[in-house]
Write a protein that holds these residues in place. Structure first.
Motif, PDB file in Angstrom:
ATOM      1  N   SER A 113       7.988   3.049 -12.897  1.00 40.57           N
ATOM      2  CA  SER A 113       7.385   1.742 -13.229  1.00 40.57           C
ATOM      3  C   SER A 113       6.019   1.570 -12.813  1.00 40.57           C
ATOM      4  CB  SER A 113       8.201   0.494 -12.454  1.00 40.57           C
ATOM      5  OG  SER A 113       9.664   0.508 -13.020  1.00 40.57           O
ATOM      6  N   ALA A 114       5.695   2.377 -11.685  1.00 37.09           N
ATOM      7  CA  ALA A 114       4.272   2.360 -11.126  1.00 37.09           C
ATOM      8  C   ALA A 114       3.490   3.256 -11.882  1.00 37.09           C
ATOM      9  CB  ALA A 114       4.338   2.773  -9.675  1.00 37.09           C
ATOM     10  N   LYS A 115       4.047   4.083 -12.753  1.00 36.63           N
ATOM     11  CA  LYS A 115       3.379   5.136 -13.562  1.00 36.63           C
ATOM     12  C   LYS A 115       2.403   6.133 -12.878  1.00 36.63           C
ATOM     13  CE  LYS A 115       3.127   1.450 -17.327  1.00 36.63           C
ATOM     14  NZ  LYS A 115       2.234   0.526 -18.122  1.00 36.63           N
ATOM     15  N   ALA A 136       0.723  -1.218   0.110  1.00 39.27           N
ATOM     16  CA  ALA A 136       0.190  -0.085  -0.105  1.00 39.27           C
ATOM     17  C   ALA A 136       1.013   1.220   0.023  1.00 39.27           C
ATOM     18  CB  ALA A 136      -1.021  -0.077   1.161  1.00 39.27           C
ATOM     19  N   ASN A 137       2.277   1.260  -0.278  1.00 35.33           N
ATOM     20  CA  ASN A 137       2.838   2.259  -0.342  1.00 35.33           C
ATOM     21  C   ASN A 137       2.768   3.005  -1.655  1.00 35.33           C
ATOM     22  OD1 ASN A 137       5.123   4.206  -0.882  1.00 35.33           O
ATOM     23  ND2 ASN A 137       6.448   2.965   0.285  1.00 35.33           N
ATOM     24  N   SER A 138       1.950   4.184  -1.869  1.00 33.82           N
ATOM     25  CA  SER A 138       1.520   4.724  -2.802  1.00 33.82           C
ATOM     26  C   SER A 138       2.514   5.216  -3.890  1.00 33.82           C
ATOM     27  CB  SER A 138       0.281   6.002  -2.322  1.00 33.82           C
ATOM     28  OG  SER A 138      -0.761   5.535  -1.683  1.00 33.82           O
ATOM     29  N   PHE A 139       3.644   5.151  -3.141  1.00 31.86           N
ATOM     30  CA  PHE A 139       4.505   5.786  -4.277  1.00 31.86           C
ATOM     31  C   PHE A 139       5.110   4.762  -5.422  1.00 31.86           C
ATOM     32  CE2 PHE A 139       6.424   8.573  -0.607  1.00 31.86           C
ATOM     33  CZ  PHE A 139       5.915   9.734  -0.898  1.00 31.86           C
ATOM     34  N   TYR A 140       4.770   3.556  -4.827  1.00 30.37           N
ATOM     35  CA  TYR A 140       5.421   2.514  -5.734  1.00 30.37           C
ATOM     36  C   TYR A 140       4.207   1.527  -6.053  1.00 30.37           C
ATOM     37  CZ  TYR A 140       9.395   3.752  -3.344  1.00 30.37           C
ATOM     38  OH  TYR A 140      10.541   4.550  -2.678  1.00 30.37           O
ATOM     39  N   HIS A 141       2.875   1.713  -5.548  1.00 33.58           N
ATOM     40  CA  HIS A 141       1.832   0.687  -5.869  1.00 33.58           C
ATOM     41  C   HIS A 141       0.660   1.488  -6.073  1.00 33.58           C
ATOM     42  CE1 HIS A 141       4.561  -2.548  -5.102  1.00 33.58           C
ATOM     43  NE2 HIS A 141       5.226  -1.990  -3.815  1.00 33.58           N
ATOM     44  N   ASN A 144       6.731  15.749  -3.272  1.00 31.27           N
ATOM     45  CA  ASN A 144       5.194  16.769  -3.344  1.00 31.27           C
ATOM     46  C   ASN A 144       4.729  16.533  -4.609  1.00 31.27           C
ATOM     47  OD1 ASN A 144       5.570  17.286  -0.562  1.00 31.27           O
ATOM     48  ND2 ASN A 144       6.216  19.303  -1.070  1.00 31.27           N
ATOM     49  N   TYR A 145       5.357  16.455  -5.498  1.00 30.44           N
ATOM     50  CA  TYR A 145       4.690  16.310  -7.034  1.00 30.44           C
ATOM     51  C   TYR A 145       4.523  14.911  -7.620  1.00 30.44           C
ATOM     52  CZ  TYR A 145       4.222  21.381  -8.101  1.00 30.44           C
ATOM     53  OH  TYR A 145       3.513  22.503  -7.834  1.00 30.44           O
ATOM     54  N   LEU A 146       5.105  14.123  -7.047  1.00 28.47           N
ATOM     55  CA  LEU A 146       4.705  12.627  -7.056  1.00 28.47           C
ATOM     56  C   LEU A 146       3.102  12.594  -6.630  1.00 28.47           C
ATOM     57  CD1 LEU A 146       7.528  10.478  -5.925  1.00 28.47           C
ATOM     58  CD2 LEU A 146       6.680  10.841  -8.272  1.00 28.47           C
ATOM     59  N   TRP A 147       3.013  13.149  -5.375  1.00 30.99           N
ATOM     60  CA  TRP A 147       1.385  12.910  -4.972  1.00 30.99           C
ATOM     61  C   TRP A 147       0.754  13.844  -5.932  1.00 30.99           C
ATOM     62  CZ3 TRP A 147       0.521   9.481  -1.852  1.00 30.99           C
ATOM     63  CH2 TRP A 147       1.262   9.006  -0.557  1.00 30.99           C
ATOM     64  N   ILE A 148       1.003  14.991  -6.273  1.00 29.37           N
ATOM     65  CA  ILE A 148       0.042  15.872  -7.142  1.00 29.37           C
ATOM     66  C   ILE A 148      -0.369  15.224  -8.320  1.00 29.37           C
ATOM     67  CG2 ILE A 148      -0.096  18.149  -8.463  1.00 29.37           C
ATOM     68  CD1 ILE A 148       1.622  19.358  -5.764  1.00 29.37           C
ATOM     69  N   SER A 149       0.757  14.478  -8.794  1.00 27.85           N
ATOM     70  CA  SER A 149       0.619  13.751 -10.225  1.00 27.85           C
ATOM     71  C   SER A 149      -0.334  12.605  -9.896  1.00 27.85           C
ATOM     72  CB  SER A 149       1.910  13.142 -10.668  1.00 27.85           C
ATOM     73  OG  SER A 149       2.835  14.531 -11.010  1.00 27.85           O
ATOM     74  N   ASP A 195      11.692  12.696   1.054  1.00 21.94           N
ATOM     75  CA  ASP A 195      12.511  12.606   0.517  1.00 21.94           C
ATOM     76  C   ASP A 195      13.054  11.052   0.194  1.00 21.94           C
ATOM     77  OD1 ASP A 195      13.661  11.823   2.639  1.00 21.94           O
ATOM     78  OD2 ASP A 195      15.290  13.485   2.890  1.00 21.94           O
ATOM     79  N   LYS A 196      14.176  10.752  -0.685  1.00 23.05           N
ATOM     80  CA  LYS A 196      14.618   9.535  -0.686  1.00 23.05           C
ATOM     81  C   LYS A 196      13.790   8.465  -1.260  1.00 23.05           C
ATOM     82  CE  LYS A 196      18.167   9.972   2.779  1.00 23.05           C
ATOM     83  NZ  LYS A 196      18.802   9.499   3.875  1.00 23.05           N
ATOM     84  N   VAL A 197      12.718   8.784  -2.361  1.00 25.90           N
ATOM     85  CA  VAL A 197      11.853   8.158  -2.912  1.00 25.90           C
ATOM     86  C   VAL A 197      12.599   7.237  -4.206  1.00 25.90           C
ATOM     87  CG1 VAL A 197       9.722   7.866  -4.011  1.00 25.90           C
ATOM     88  CG2 VAL A 197      10.053   9.540  -2.054  1.00 25.90           C
ATOM     89  N   LYS A 198      12.346   6.201  -4.294  1.00 26.76           N
ATOM     90  CA  LYS A 198      13.074   5.503  -5.423  1.00 26.76           C
ATOM     91  C   LYS A 198      12.656   5.772  -6.970  1.00 26.76           C
ATOM     92  CE  LYS A 198      14.462   1.772  -2.412  1.00 26.76           C
ATOM     93  NZ  LYS A 198      14.078   0.202  -1.947  1.00 26.76           N
ATOM     94  N   ALA A 199      13.387   6.630  -7.605  1.00 28.54           N
ATOM     95  CA  ALA A 199      12.852   6.959  -8.952  1.00 28.54           C
ATOM     96  C   ALA A 199      12.426   5.886  -9.783  1.00 28.54           C
ATOM     97  CB  ALA A 199      13.697   7.939  -9.470  1.00 28.54           C
ATOM     98  N   GLU A 200      13.243   5.139 -10.094  1.00 30.01           N
ATOM     99  CA  GLU A 200      12.881   3.782 -10.790  1.00 30.01           C
ATOM    100  C   GLU A 200      11.518   3.232 -10.571  1.00 30.01           C
ATOM    101  OE1 GLU A 200      16.023   1.208 -11.771  1.00 30.01           O
ATOM    102  OE2 GLU A 200      17.560   2.918 -12.368  1.00 30.01           O
TER     103      GLU A 200
END
Length: 606
Positions: free
Chosen positions: A307-309, A272-277, A328-333, A298-303
Motif C-alpha cells: 500500500s505504501a508503494k 516515520a516507520n519507513s516500511f509503511y510510510h 533488506n530488499y524492501l530497503w534497497i527498493s 523480519d515480520k514486516v507486514k506485506a500488505e
C-alpha cells in the motif's frame, strides 16, 4: 591528536556516577548525559562562531558591540543565552538557593537540576527544530552528581572533535550499558569512516537529501561538512529530510544537527516507520539518498508495504503469515524509488544481500538491468562497535557517464583498513581518499586523482618516489628505535622517563609520516599517474553481461578474485624486537601491580 578512547572512558565514568546516584534505566540516563554533552559541544561551537563574529566588529566609544542572536543566525549557528552557556553553569555556587536565580518564567530556582533544565529550555527557544527535544529531567539527580558531570565534560577535547560526536558517544553507551537497545530491531549507529565513504562517493552539492533511517544524523553532519568544505553553505544549497522510527534516536539527530548549525525536517514515531510510510512524500524526488538501515528485519507486514508503494521491482518473498521474512530488499527498493532522474544513493547493507536468492535475486536482476548500480564495496567486519557485522556499501547513480553506463565498479576492501583495537577497525582519512581515488578513475575524473598525488607529495615534502620514501623512512624509524633502546638501557639506574617519552614522541611522528608514505605508495603502485586497471583482489569494472554470467550476484569478491601472495613487507628482526619490548613492558607493569597489591594487603593487615 585527540584520544577519542580516553574521552569515551571519561563518559563511562560519568555514566557510572549516574547509575550509582539514581534509579533510572539505561534508556533514561543516557539522554540526560547526552544532553550535557550537547550543551558542552554547543558552547564550544558558540565560542568559535563568536570569535569569527568579533573579528572586525565595529565599536562605539572604544567598546566592541556585543554579539546578538541575529549574528549567529546569519552564520547558521546556534545562539546561546548567557544562562545556557556551559561556562556560566560551571561557575555557579554550590548553594544554588543562595544565588537568587530565577528561570525564564520568573520562578525561583533552588537546585542545579532546575538551572540545567532552564538552560535546555532557553536553547529550545532559540531553535524551532529543538522544541521538545532536549532533556529536562535533571532534577532527578542531586546537585553533587550534576556538578561532577559538568566538571567531567569540561574537557578541551570537545572543542576539537568534528563529525557525528553524539552518535559516536551514544554508540559507545549502547555497547557498554544497553546491549538490549543495540540489538533492538538491528538498530545501531554508523561509524564515521563509513559515513565519510558514502558522502565522498555520492558527492552531495545541492538539492534534497533523504535518510529514511537517520539514527543520530551522521549522514546529515558529514554531508554538511562536505558541502561547506566546497565553499558552499549547506543550509542554503541542501534540504535535509529524515525518518526515524525510534523517537529517542530522532531527538539525538535533532540535537546533533542543531549543534552543527544544520536545519532539517525529521519525523519520528509510527508515522516515520519507513516500511509503511513515505512521511515526506519524496518518492521520485530526491537528489541524494543515504542510509544505514537495520539489517535482516523480519515480520514486516506485506500488505502495508504494498500500500505504501515505492516498490519499482516488486515485492520480496512473502511467507504464509503474509509477512516479508527479510526486509533488506524492501530497503534497497525504497532507496532506488526515492531518487529523481539524476539522483544518487549510497547505503550500508548486510553482505548477504549481494547474493541472496529467491525473489531477492529477481529484484536484483531488474535493478542491475537499469544500469544505475554504480559501485559495490565489500568491507571487513568489526567496523561497528556493538556487532562485528560483515557488510557492503551500495551506490546507485542515475546520471552515470555514457562510457560506464552499463558497467559496475566492484571493490573488495575486506583487507584494507586500520586496526583501532581488538574489537574495532576503521578507514583513516588517507585510506578513504585512496578508495575514493579508485572511483574517480572509474568515472574518468583523472584530475581529482592527480590532485591527490600532489597532496601526498606536498604532505611528505619530497620529490622522491613514494617507494623510495617508504624505504628511507622505514630505515629512520628502525634506527631511532634502536637508538632509544640503547639510551634507555644505559639509563636503567636513573630511569629518566622523560628521555623515553621524548624518543616515543619522535618515533610516533616519524611513524605517522611513514604511514602516509605507505598509503601513497599503495595507491601509486596500482594506478601510477592515473590509469585505471583492474587489480586482482581489490577492484574490477564488470559489464552487465559479466554480472549476468555470475547469476546477477553483486558480491565484489566474485569479480575481483584473489590478490597474488607477496611478501608482507614486515621486517622479521624488527618485529621480534617490538614483541620483546612489549613483553618487557608488560612484565614491568605486572611487577608494579604486584607491588601495589602487596602494599595494599599490608596496610589492611593481611
Amino acid at each position: 591528536m585527540i584520544n577519542i578512547r580516553k574521552l569515551e572512558s571519561e563518559l563511562w565514568e560519568s555514566a557510572d556516577l549516574l547509575r550509582s546516584g539514581s534509579k533510572l534505566t539505561s534508556n533514561q540516563y543516557c539522554m540526560p548525559v547526552l544532553g550535557l554533552i550537547f550543551l558542552r559541544y554547543a558552547y564550544s561551537r558558540y565560542k568559535m562562531v563568536e570569535a569569527e563574529i568579533l573579528k572586525g566588529r565595529p565599536s562605539r566609544g572604544g567598546r566592541v558591540m556585543p554579539v546578538e542572536a541575529s549574528d549567529f543566525a546569519a552564520k547558521s549557528a546556534l545562539y546561546l543565552p548567557k544562562e545556557a552557556q556551559y561556562d556560566y553553569l560551571l561557575k555557579l555556587p554550590e548553594d544554588i538557593s543562595s544565588a537568587s536565580l530565577v528561570n525564564k518564567d520568573g520562578h525561583s530556582m533552588n537546585s542545579l537540576g532546575e538551572v540545567v533544565n532552564n538552560a535546555m529550555q532557553l536553547i529550545e527557544d532559540q531553535s524551532e527544530q529543538l522544541i521538545g527535544v532536549l532533556p529536562k529531567s535533571y532534577t532527578d539527580f542531586s546537585d553533587e552528581i550534576l556538578s561532577e558531570l559538568l566538571r567531567i565534560f569540561n574537557n578541551s577535547a570537545l572543542d576539537e572533535i568534528d563529525g557525528d560526536i553524539i552518535g559516536r558517544i551514544y554508540e559507545y553507551f549502547l555497547n557498554k550499558f544497553a546491549k538490549n537497545i543495540a540489538s533492538d530491531d538491528g538498530v545501531f549507529f554508523t561509524p564515521k569512516s563509513l559515513v565519510k565513504m558514502i558522502v565522498n562517493i555520492i558527492e552531495p552539492k545541492s538539492g534534497v537529501l533523504l535518510d529514511p533511517a537517520c539514527g543520530s544524523g551522521g549522514m546529515f553532519i558529514q554531508s554538511g561538512d562536505f558541502v561547506n568544505a566546497a565553499g558552499m553553505n549547506a543550509n542554503r544549497t541542501m534540504t535535509f529530510y529524515g525518518q526515524e522510527k525510534v523517537e529517542y534516536n530522532a531527538q539525538l539527530c535533532l540535537m546533533n544537527m542543531a549543534v552543527h548549525g544544520l536545519t532539517g525536517v525529521i519525523k519520528s514515531g509510527d508515522e516515520a516507520n519507513s516500511f509503511y510510510h513515505d512521511a515526506h512524500n519524496l518518492d521520485g524526488c530526491c537528489d541524494y539518498v543515504m542510509a544505514n538501515p537495520p539489517f535482516n528485519v523480519d515480520k514486516v507486514k506485506a500488505e502495508a508495504c504494498e500500500s505504501a508503494k515505492r516498490l519499482p521491482f516488486g515485492m520480496p518473498g512473502i511467507n504464509k503469515n503474509k509477512e516479508v521474512g527479510n526486509a533488506n530488499y524492501l530497503w534497497i527498493s525504497y532507496f532506488y524509488s526515492y531518487l529523481n532522474k539524476k539522483g544518487r544513493a549510497g547505503f550500508v547493507m548486510a553482505s548477504s544481500a549481494t547474493d541472496s536468492q529467491g525473489k531477492d535475486k529477481l529484484i536484483r536482476e531488474k535493478l542491475v538491468k537499469t544500469g544505475h548500480v554504480d559501485v559495490m564495496i565489500n568491507i571487513s567486519n568489526k567496523f561497528f562497535y556493538a556487532k562485528p557485522l560483515p557488510c557492503s556499501l551500495w551506490f546507485f547513480d542515475k546520471r552515470k557517464a555514457e562510457p560506464i553506463k552499463d558497467k559496475v565498479l566492484f571493490i573488495d576492501a575486506r583487507n584494507y583498513y586500520t586496526v583501532v583495537d581488538r574489537a574495532l577497525n576503521e578507514w583513516t582519512d588517507w585510506q578513504l581518499k585512496n578508495m575514493n581515488a579508485i572511483v574517480w578513475l572509474y568515472r574518468g575524473e583523472v584530475d581529482k586523482y592527480s590532485n591527490l598525488l600532489n597532496e601526498y607529495r606536498s604532505t611528505l615534502g619530497s620529490d622522491k618516489s613514494f617507494a623510495e620514501q617508504v624505504q628511507e623512512l622505514s630505515g629512520k624509524v628502525k634506527a631511532l628505535r634502536s637508538e632509544k633502546d640503547k639510551v634507555v638501557d644505559s639509563d636503567k639506574k636513573h630511569k629518566d622517563k622523560k628521555i623515553e617519552e621524548t624518543y616515543d614522541t619522535k618515533i610516533a611522528e616519524l611513524t605517522e609520516i611513514l604511514t602516509i608514505a605507505k598509503e601513497a605508495n599503495w595507491l601509486y603502485e596500482k594506478f601510477g599517474e592515473g590509469v585505471y586497471t583492474d587489480v586482482p583482489g581489490l577492484c574490477k569494472i564488470a559489464s552487465l553481461s559479466e554480472i549476468e554470467e555470475k547469476g546477477w550476484s553483486l558480491t565484489p569478491g566474485a569479480y575481483v578474485g584473489v590478490a597474488p601472495v607477496k611478501d608482507d613487507g614486515v621486517d622479521f628482526e624488527e618485529r621480534m624486537a617490538e614483541i620483546h619490548r612489549e613483553l618487557l613492558s608488560l612484565q614491568a607493569e605486572s611487577n608494579d601491580l604486584m607491588d601495589t597489591i602487596s602494599q595494599n594487603m599490608k596496610e589492611m593487615g593481611l
